[in-house]
Design a protein around this motif. Structure first.
Motif, PDB file in Angstrom:
ATOM      1  N   MET A 187       0.894  -1.141   0.004  1.00 49.19           N
ATOM      2  CA  MET A 187       0.090   0.050   0.129  1.00 49.19           C
ATOM      3  C   MET A 187       0.893   1.251   0.007  1.00 49.19           C
ATOM      4  O   MET A 187       0.581   2.139  -0.648  1.00 49.19           O
ATOM      5  CB  MET A 187      -0.973   0.018   1.282  1.00 49.19           C
ATOM      6  CG  MET A 187      -2.553  -0.654   0.869  1.00 49.19           C
ATOM      7  SD  MET A 187      -2.989   0.030  -0.641  1.00 49.19           S
ATOM      8  CE  MET A 187      -4.704   0.360   0.055  1.00 49.19           C
ATOM      9  N   ARG A 188       1.977   1.330   0.825  1.00 54.42           N
ATOM     10  CA  ARG A 188       2.765   2.465   0.860  1.00 54.42           C
ATOM     11  C   ARG A 188       3.336   2.870  -0.308  1.00 54.42           C
ATOM     12  O   ARG A 188       3.996   4.083  -0.290  1.00 54.42           O
ATOM     13  CB  ARG A 188       3.852   2.478   2.052  1.00 54.42           C
ATOM     14  CG  ARG A 188       4.703   1.289   1.901  1.00 54.42           C
ATOM     15  CD  ARG A 188       5.393   0.989   3.200  1.00 54.42           C
ATOM     16  NE  ARG A 188       5.965  -0.366   3.173  1.00 54.42           N
ATOM     17  CZ  ARG A 188       7.224  -0.436   3.886  1.00 54.42           C
ATOM     18  NH1 ARG A 188       7.570   0.697   4.429  1.00 54.42           N
ATOM     19  NH2 ARG A 188       7.778  -1.539   3.875  1.00 54.42           N
ATOM     20  N   TYR A 189       3.591   1.951  -1.530  1.00 57.39           N
ATOM     21  CA  TYR A 189       4.136   2.432  -2.554  1.00 57.39           C
ATOM     22  C   TYR A 189       3.057   3.154  -3.457  1.00 57.39           C
ATOM     23  O   TYR A 189       3.430   3.530  -4.542  1.00 57.39           O
ATOM     24  CB  TYR A 189       4.511   1.181  -3.565  1.00 57.39           C
ATOM     25  CG  TYR A 189       5.801   0.536  -2.891  1.00 57.39           C
ATOM     26  CD1 TYR A 189       7.019   1.115  -2.444  1.00 57.39           C
ATOM     27  CD2 TYR A 189       5.429  -0.793  -2.233  1.00 57.39           C
ATOM     28  CE1 TYR A 189       7.851   0.258  -1.717  1.00 57.39           C
ATOM     29  CE2 TYR A 189       6.268  -1.361  -1.539  1.00 57.39           C
ATOM     30  CZ  TYR A 189       7.724  -0.865  -1.371  1.00 57.39           C
ATOM     31  OH  TYR A 189       8.828  -1.270  -0.631  1.00 57.39           O
ATOM     32  N   LEU A 190       1.856   3.271  -2.974  1.00 57.54           N
ATOM     33  CA  LEU A 190       0.714   3.844  -3.895  1.00 57.54           C
ATOM     34  C   LEU A 190       0.642   5.393  -3.456  1.00 57.54           C
ATOM     35  O   LEU A 190       0.858   5.777  -2.199  1.00 57.54           O
ATOM     36  CB  LEU A 190      -0.483   3.259  -3.853  1.00 57.54           C
ATOM     37  CG  LEU A 190      -0.753   2.042  -4.417  1.00 57.54           C
ATOM     38  CD1 LEU A 190      -2.047   1.258  -4.085  1.00 57.54           C
ATOM     39  CD2 LEU A 190      -0.197   1.866  -5.846  1.00 57.54           C
ATOM     40  N   THR A 191       0.682   6.321  -4.389  1.00 62.75           N
ATOM     41  CA  THR A 191       0.185   7.844  -4.033  1.00 62.75           C
ATOM     42  C   THR A 191      -1.027   8.150  -3.449  1.00 62.75           C
ATOM     43  O   THR A 191      -2.118   7.017  -3.894  1.00 62.75           O
ATOM     44  CB  THR A 191       0.496   8.651  -5.244  1.00 62.75           C
ATOM     45  OG1 THR A 191      -0.425   8.273  -6.170  1.00 62.75           O
ATOM     46  CG2 THR A 191       1.754   8.702  -5.565  1.00 62.75           C
ATOM     47  N   ASP A 192      -1.640   8.825  -2.823  1.00 65.13           N
ATOM     48  CA  ASP A 192      -2.904   9.191  -2.325  1.00 65.13           C
ATOM     49  C   ASP A 192      -3.828   9.029  -3.782  1.00 65.13           C
ATOM     50  O   ASP A 192      -5.011   8.840  -3.683  1.00 65.13           O
ATOM     51  CB  ASP A 192      -3.084  10.576  -1.545  1.00 65.13           C
ATOM     52  CG  ASP A 192      -2.258  10.574  -0.377  1.00 65.13           C
ATOM     53  OD1 ASP A 192      -2.220   9.336   0.077  1.00 65.13           O
ATOM     54  OD2 ASP A 192      -2.026  11.674   0.271  1.00 65.13           O
TER      55      ASP A 192
END
Lengths: 183, 123
Positions: free
Chosen positions: B1-6
């Motif tokens: 998840m943390r590899y995705l931007t908002d």
């Protein structure tokens, strides 16, 4: 509300032939079971209603529910006024856009047509639209810039938002005066 | 998840599924217009009210012609999406659909008319 009485009706409704057995069983039902039975009753009644009238309509209140507060409820504030003005100026710019495109088309068509349209554009009415459009264009641009800033979760607190609001109002007026003086 | 931007995480969500794309298109076009609008006001303000000869000569130059053409394309695309939100807020049902379609048609018609006029003067 889900009540005991409701659940009894539900069960009677569902299985009249087994009334006595279910009635005894009701004493053993948890609240959750009762709730599920009530929901099933609503679903069954909705489908019965659909069958009878040929329309999809649940037995629920659709028209008379409370609405969230809107413009008429709130006291006008600097932030709300500058926000609604963003929308008004953005959409009102259509008028100036139509006039400028008409003028461009006339210039591309013939000298006679240009004379006609140029007369309209430079009349008091045309100048009023141009003047309004210049202010609307600067106002909308600055308000849009403010939105680009806000999108980064910067300046959303009330004192900063109000300062930005005054910045948009005063900035748009200053830029309009500069535009009229220079051009 | 943390590899995705908002933004990436919001794409495709919501009832219409296109809200994030709409929002992003407005952001990109508004950033472009912050550059184009001052240039447009400058280039148009210099010739509005001038003679027919001067106007044609002005738009025969690449700079003014390109600035006006780009502003019309990006500006009317921006208007189309913005006016759609206005309609969605205040008009509902079939009337809403008709209004949105009308605004889209009008935006592209205006864009085409303006580009035709600029092309005719520039070429």
């Amino acid at each position: 509300m889900i009540t005991n009485k409701n659940s009894v009706i539900t069960i009677v409704h569902f299985a009249k032939s087994q009334k006595r057995i279910l009635f005894l069983g009701l004493l053993l039902l948890s609240n959750q079971d009762k709730r599920i039975l009530s929901y099933r009753r609503i679903a069954v009644e909705a489908s019965l209603l659909k069958d009878r009238k040929g329309i999809l309509m649940a037995d629920v209140n659709r028209g008379n529910r409370p609405l969230s507060p809107h413009l008429s409820i709130y006291r006008p504030q600097l932030t709300s006024i500058t926000s609604i003005l963003t929308r008004i100026t953005g959409n009102a710019l259509l008028l100036g856009t139509i006039m400028v495109i008409w003028w461009l088309l006339a210039a591309a068509t013939s000298p006679a047509y240009f004379e006609l349209v140029n007369g309209v554009v430079t009349s008091w009415f045309g100048k009023l639209i141009l003047l309004g459009s210049i202010w609307a264009l600067w106002y909308h641009s600055l308000a849009g810039l403010r939105h680009l800033i806000w999108d980064n979760v910067i300046g959303l607190d009330v004192p900063t938002a109000e300062k930005l609001g005054w910045g948009v109002i005063i900035g748009s007026l200053v830029l309009s005066v500069i535009t009229i003086v220079v051009l | 998840m943390r590899y995705l931007t908002d933004r990436k995480r919001a794409v495709g969500l919501g009832s219409a599924k296109t809200g994030t794309a709409h929002f992003w298109a407005m952001k990109v076009s508004s950033a472009a217009l912050l550059v184009l609008v001052p240039l447009f006001v400058w280039t148009l303000g210099r010739v509005i009210g001038e003679s027919h000869q001067d106007v044609i000569a002005h738009f025969a130059r690449p700079g003014p012609a390109l600035v006006v053409a780009l502003t019309l394309i990006v500006g009317l695309e921006h208007f189309k999406s913005g006016a759609q939100v206005l309609i969605e807020d205040y008009v509902h049902g079939t009337a809403q659909k008709i209004w949105i379609i009308a605004v889209i048609c009008m935006s592209y018609a205006l864009m085409a008319t303006g580009l035709f006029a600029i092309a005719k003067m520039a070429l």
